[in-house]
Scaffold this motif. Structure first.
Motif, PDB file in Angstrom:
ATOM      1  N   ARG A 198      10.358  -8.346   0.567  1.00 32.52           N
ATOM      2  CA  ARG A 198      11.589  -7.577   0.410  1.00 32.52           C
ATOM      3  C   ARG A 198      12.332  -7.484   1.729  1.00 32.52           C
ATOM      4  O   ARG A 198      11.738  -7.361   2.799  1.00 32.52           O
ATOM      5  N   ALA A 199      13.647  -7.511   1.636  1.00 33.54           N
ATOM      6  CA  ALA A 199      14.459  -7.524   2.855  1.00 33.54           C
ATOM      7  C   ALA A 199      14.403  -6.185   3.586  1.00 33.54           C
ATOM      8  O   ALA A 199      14.510  -6.131   4.798  1.00 33.54           O
ATOM      9  N   ARG A 200      14.253  -5.108   2.853  1.00 34.77           N
ATOM     10  CA  ARG A 200      14.305  -3.799   3.480  1.00 34.77           C
ATOM     11  C   ARG A 200      13.061  -2.994   3.129  1.00 34.77           C
ATOM     12  O   ARG A 200      12.637  -2.971   1.976  1.00 34.77           O
ATOM     13  N   ARG A 201      12.513  -2.336   4.120  1.00 31.79           N
ATOM     14  CA  ARG A 201      11.427  -1.404   3.854  1.00 31.79           C
ATOM     15  C   ARG A 201      12.011  -0.068   3.417  1.00 31.79           C
ATOM     16  O   ARG A 201      13.153   0.249   3.749  1.00 31.79           O
ATOM     17  N   PRO A 202      11.244   0.712   2.654  1.00 33.29           N
ATOM     18  CA  PRO A 202      11.752   2.021   2.240  1.00 33.29           C
ATOM     19  C   PRO A 202      12.150   2.866   3.447  1.00 33.29           C
ATOM     20  O   PRO A 202      11.476   2.863   4.471  1.00 33.29           O
ATOM     21  N   GLU A 203      13.254   3.571   3.339  1.00 33.66           N
ATOM     22  CA  GLU A 203      13.738   4.379   4.456  1.00 33.66           C
ATOM     23  C   GLU A 203      12.932   5.669   4.611  1.00 33.66           C
ATOM     24  O   GLU A 203      12.843   6.213   5.718  1.00 33.66           O
ATOM     25  N   HIS A 204      12.372   6.178   3.532  1.00 28.54           N
ATOM     26  CA  HIS A 204      11.653   7.448   3.593  1.00 28.54           C
ATOM     27  C   HIS A 204      10.322   7.265   4.316  1.00 28.54           C
ATOM     28  O   HIS A 204       9.509   6.403   3.964  1.00 28.54           O
ATOM     29  N   ALA A 205      10.075   8.085   5.323  1.00 27.77           N
ATOM     30  CA  ALA A 205       8.885   7.932   6.175  1.00 27.77           C
ATOM     31  C   ALA A 205       7.593   8.080   5.389  1.00 27.77           C
ATOM     32  O   ALA A 205       6.620   7.342   5.627  1.00 27.77           O
ATOM     33  N   VAL A 206       7.533   9.024   4.461  1.00 25.62           N
ATOM     34  CA  VAL A 206       6.313   9.230   3.677  1.00 25.62           C
ATOM     35  C   VAL A 206       6.040   8.016   2.792  1.00 25.62           C
ATOM     36  O   VAL A 206       4.898   7.566   2.672  1.00 25.62           O
ATOM     37  N   VAL A 207       7.069   7.473   2.198  1.00 26.36           N
ATOM     38  CA  VAL A 207       6.904   6.300   1.337  1.00 26.36           C
ATOM     39  C   VAL A 207       6.424   5.112   2.161  1.00 26.36           C
ATOM     40  O   VAL A 207       5.541   4.361   1.736  1.00 26.36           O
ATOM     41  N   VAL A 253      -3.241  11.186   1.951  1.00 23.11           N
ATOM     42  CA  VAL A 253      -2.745  10.344   3.046  1.00 23.11           C
ATOM     43  C   VAL A 253      -1.313  10.731   3.414  1.00 23.11           C
ATOM     44  O   VAL A 253      -0.948  10.802   4.596  1.00 23.11           O
ATOM     45  N   ALA A 254      -0.499  11.009   2.398  1.00 19.49           N
ATOM     46  CA  ALA A 254       0.910  11.323   2.624  1.00 19.49           C
ATOM     47  C   ALA A 254       1.124  12.756   3.075  1.00 19.49           C
ATOM     48  O   ALA A 254       2.171  13.083   3.650  1.00 19.49           O
ATOM     49  N   GLY A 255       0.152  13.644   2.800  1.00 24.05           N
ATOM     50  CA  GLY A 255       0.301  15.047   3.152  1.00 24.05           C
ATOM     51  C   GLY A 255       1.233  15.795   2.232  1.00 24.05           C
ATOM     52  O   GLY A 255       1.884  16.763   2.648  1.00 24.05           O
ATOM     53  N   VAL A 256       1.313  15.369   0.969  1.00 21.29           N
ATOM     54  CA  VAL A 256       2.165  16.031  -0.019  1.00 21.29           C
ATOM     55  C   VAL A 256       1.370  16.206  -1.307  1.00 21.29           C
ATOM     56  O   VAL A 256       0.272  15.653  -1.448  1.00 21.29           O
ATOM     57  N   ARG A 286       2.367  15.488  -7.416  1.00 17.60           N
ATOM     58  CA  ARG A 286       3.644  15.466  -8.134  1.00 17.60           C
ATOM     59  C   ARG A 286       4.781  15.019  -7.212  1.00 17.60           C
ATOM     60  O   ARG A 286       5.623  14.208  -7.591  1.00 17.60           O
ATOM     61  N   HIS A 287       4.774  15.577  -5.984  1.00 17.86           N
ATOM     62  CA  HIS A 287       5.840  15.220  -5.045  1.00 17.86           C
ATOM     63  C   HIS A 287       5.733  13.754  -4.632  1.00 17.86           C
ATOM     64  O   HIS A 287       6.746  13.056  -4.495  1.00 17.86           O
ATOM     65  N   LEU A 288       4.505  13.271  -4.462  1.00 19.80           N
ATOM     66  CA  LEU A 288       4.316  11.867  -4.111  1.00 19.80           C
ATOM     67  C   LEU A 288       4.876  10.960  -5.210  1.00 19.80           C
ATOM     68  O   LEU A 288       5.577   9.979  -4.928  1.00 19.80           O
ATOM     69  N   THR A 289       4.548  11.278  -6.445  1.00 15.53           N
ATOM     70  CA  THR A 289       5.056  10.483  -7.565  1.00 15.53           C
ATOM     71  C   THR A 289       6.572  10.477  -7.575  1.00 15.53           C
ATOM     72  O   THR A 289       7.212   9.431  -7.755  1.00 15.53           O
ATOM     73  N   ARG A 290       7.177  11.634  -7.361  1.00 16.23           N
ATOM     74  CA  ARG A 290       8.636  11.724  -7.342  1.00 16.23           C
ATOM     75  C   ARG A 290       9.226  10.880  -6.217  1.00 16.23           C
ATOM     76  O   ARG A 290      10.214  10.164  -6.405  1.00 16.23           O
ATOM     77  N   THR A 320      11.565   7.498  -6.743  1.00 12.74           N
ATOM     78  CA  THR A 320      12.927   7.540  -6.192  1.00 12.74           C
ATOM     79  C   THR A 320      13.163   6.443  -5.172  1.00 12.74           C
ATOM     80  O   THR A 320      14.191   5.759  -5.191  1.00 12.74           O
ATOM     81  N   HIS A 321      12.203   6.228  -4.258  1.00 14.29           N
ATOM     82  CA  HIS A 321      12.435   5.342  -3.121  1.00 14.29           C
ATOM     83  C   HIS A 321      11.792   3.960  -3.262  1.00 14.29           C
ATOM     84  O   HIS A 321      12.185   3.033  -2.546  1.00 14.29           O
ATOM     85  N   ALA A 322      10.811   3.821  -4.143  1.00 19.41           N
ATOM     86  CA  ALA A 322      10.178   2.512  -4.338  1.00 19.41           C
ATOM     87  C   ALA A 322      10.333   2.005  -5.762  1.00 19.41           C
ATOM     88  O   ALA A 322       9.939   0.880  -6.066  1.00 19.41           O
ATOM     89  N   GLY A 323      10.867   2.845  -6.640  1.00 21.87           N
ATOM     90  CA  GLY A 323      11.143   2.413  -7.995  1.00 21.87           C
ATOM     91  C   GLY A 323       9.938   2.315  -8.906  1.00 21.87           C
ATOM     92  O   GLY A 323      10.019   1.716  -9.976  1.00 21.87           O
TER      93      GLY A 323
END
Length: 324
Positions: free
Chosen positions: A208-217, A240-243, A246-250, A254-257
């Motif tokens: 993929r040309a772009r990595r996700p912008e969200h740091a947690v993702v 691992v994400a520190g969330v 439910r929030h991780l799934t959201r 949102t950011h990785a589809g």
């Protein structure tokens, strides 16, 4: 029926490959004996030329309003002009009119936004170019957009991913109309090495040309990619994400589809695909190294995702490498 009438819809800002893949593939089917044969016409709203993304102009053969006989297949092309086309009420009215009498309605790439704006995808599963999927899905919430497949068939409505996936879509038309043998010969005539199934992924996350912008993702994606053979449950990834889970799934949707489970499945399968081509390891060993319980589990998952078995994938891609 002595012919299958096909109308390809264009507008300013279309992608030329979206049009040519359809028309050239059907012309090849005719030359190889398709009966009834396909007759293709390229149509614009006014009947004038369409300016392509590349700057070339493609003359129209007919104005949409002058297409009076029912068509067998209606195909809406994609391109950078898709949003303006989807906002053109006169164009949408003509697409709706022709779709009512068509046996098959289809879109290539972002042409899905025109079908969606015309209400032809409401309540259906559809796809479009992976790079525009989030944008188009947000604009048309009544449609279940899936950015992963090369093409999707929902009853008589077909949608495809970007650019060259138009060729896969049209080969699928030929197979549906005339059988797998003619589709195989058409694929050979088009010098496309392998007719890809609709459920094959459009884009590897490794290229993929772009990595996700969200740091947690990004943190989660890096962890999954680096550790495919470890515990990658949603519970573990949330830690691992520190969330929260439910929030991780959201965040991932949102950011990785995709959901955490689908993300993990894709990473593991792409890691397995890479190992199949670059190593001589047995399928069972690759399965263990990429987080699958057994070689059989990998085979089932691999066939569902890529449309061919791990062994076939290895053979095909090594042949390509040898020929390149």
């Amino acid at each position: 029926m002595h012919e299958r009438r096909v109308v390809v819809v264009g507008y300013d800002g279309i992608e030329l490959v979206d049009v040519a893949s359809v028309t050239s593939c059907l012309d090849m089917a005719n030359r190889l004996g398709a009966t009834p044969a396909y007759t293709c016409r390229f149509a614009t709203l006014s009947g004038g030329a369409a300016r392509c993304d590349s700057g070339l102009e493609l003359p129209s053969q007919i104005a949409l309003r002058d297409v009076l006989r029912p068509v067998h297949t209606l195909v809406v092309s994609g391109g950078l002009g898709h949003a303006a086309a989807a906002a053109d009420r006169d164009l949408l009215a003509q697409v709706q009119r022709l779709a009512r009498g068509a046996s098959r309605v289809a879109s290539v790439c972002t042409g899905a936004s025109v079908l969606a704006a015309a209400g032809l995808l409401d309540g259906r599963r559809a796809t479009t170019h992976w790079n525009y999927a989030a944008e188009v899905a947000a604009a048309y919430p009544a449609v279940r957009f899936d950015p992963a497949p090369i093409f999707v068939r929902d009853d008589r409505v077909w949608t495809s991913g970007g650019v060259t996936s138009a060729l896969d879509l049209t080969l699928a038309f030929v197979e549906a109309d005339h059988g797998a043998e003619l589709a195989r010969w058409v694929a050979m005539g088009m010098v496309t090495y392998l007719q890809r199934p609709g459920n094959q992924a459009q884009m590897s996350m490794f290229v993929r040309a772009r990595r996700p912008e969200h740091a947690v993702v990004r943190r989660v994606l890096d962890h999954v990619t680096a550790n495919p053979d470890t515990d990658l449950s949603t519970v573990r990834l949330a830690t691992v994400a520190g969330v929260s889970e439910r929030h991780l799934t959201r965040l991932l949707v949102t950011h990785a589809g995709q959901t955490p489970a689908r993300l993990v499945r894709q990473v593991r399968l792409e890691a397995a695909a890479t190992a199949l081509v670059t190593t001589d390891q047995a399928v069972s060993a690759i399965a263990k190294a990429t987080g699958f319980r057994s070689g059989e589990t990998l085979r089932q998952a691999f066939s569902a995702w890529f449309g061919i078995s791990p062994t076939q994938y290895r053979t095909v891609h090594r042949r390509r490498a040898e020929k390149s």
